[in-house]
Design an enzyme around this catalytic site. Structure first.
Site, mmCIF file in Angstrom:
data_model
loop_
_atom_site.group_PDB
_atom_site.id
_atom_site.type_symbol
_atom_site.label_atom_id
_atom_site.label_comp_id
_atom_site.label_asym_id
_atom_site.label_seq_id
_atom_site.Cartn_x
_atom_site.Cartn_y
_atom_site.Cartn_z
ATOM 1 N N HIS A 24 0.870 -1.170 0.000
ATOM 2 C CA HIS A 24 0.000 0.000 0.000
ATOM 3 C C HIS A 24 0.911 1.224 0.000
ATOM 4 O O HIS A 24 2.015 1.176 0.540
ATOM 5 C CB HIS A 24 -0.909 -0.001 1.230
ATOM 6 N N HIS A 36 -3.676 9.001 1.505
ATOM 7 C CA HIS A 36 -3.591 7.781 0.698
ATOM 8 C C HIS A 36 -4.932 7.479 0.066
ATOM 9 O O HIS A 36 -5.982 7.915 0.543
ATOM 10 C CB HIS A 36 -3.104 6.600 1.553
ATOM 11 N N CYS A 105 -3.434 2.973 -5.349
ATOM 12 C CA CYS A 105 -2.750 3.794 -4.344
ATOM 13 C C CYS A 105 -1.329 4.171 -4.768
ATOM 14 O O CYS A 105 -0.867 5.283 -4.485
ATOM 15 C CB CYS A 105 -2.734 3.086 -2.994
#
Length: 145
Positions: A24, A36, A105
């Site tokens: 991530h 994010h 992301c």
């Protein structure tokens, strides 16, 4: 979590978080905050409308390992830190269409730092996306049997 020898991120740094089965990415905006792209709640959400979220680094990382990874600094000149932070904060709470291969992301984070989306999704994203398509196909076949 942050190891004792881990460097403190600077505003504009990209944070790579090692979750189970994928990485991530977040943009560090200072004061221990990150922005994010929120991951889909379930892996079957394709083109889901998701938002960007401002959260404390410790909350985004949880129990996962993480590192500062300004992945394209050798290929591209990064934007000034103040501009990276300002741009990332403009996206907070705005919905976007999440797709594993074209807007995830990692793409969000690299777009903020470099003004460019990373050219090719990481291998793990391709493997993950391919596996999801296979699962969807198998499930749809089972449903129609």
């Amino acid at each position: 979590n942050m190891a004792p020898a881990q460097l403190e991120p600077e505003p504009g740094d990209l944070i790579e978080i090692f979750c189970v089965g994928y990485q991530h990415w977040a943009v560090y905006v200072g004061d221990r905050d990150t922005v994010h792209l929120v991951n889909p709640p379930e892996p079957f959400f394709y083109n889901a409308a998701l938002g960007q979220k401002k959260e404390k680094l410790i909350d985004v990382v949880g129990n996962n390992k993480w590192q500062i990874n300004n992945i394209l600094d050798t290929e591209y000149k990064s934007r000034p830190a103040q501009r990276i932070v300002k741009n990332a904060l403009l996206f907070v709470a705005k919905d976007v269409n999440y797709t594993m291969s074209s807007w995830n992301c990692e793409h969000f984070a690299s777009e903020q730092r470099y003004g460019k989306v990373r050219g090719a999704p990481s291998t793990i994203h391709w493997i993950y996306e391919s596996a999801l398509f296979l699962v969807i196909i198998v499930l749809s076949e089972i449903t129609f049997l």
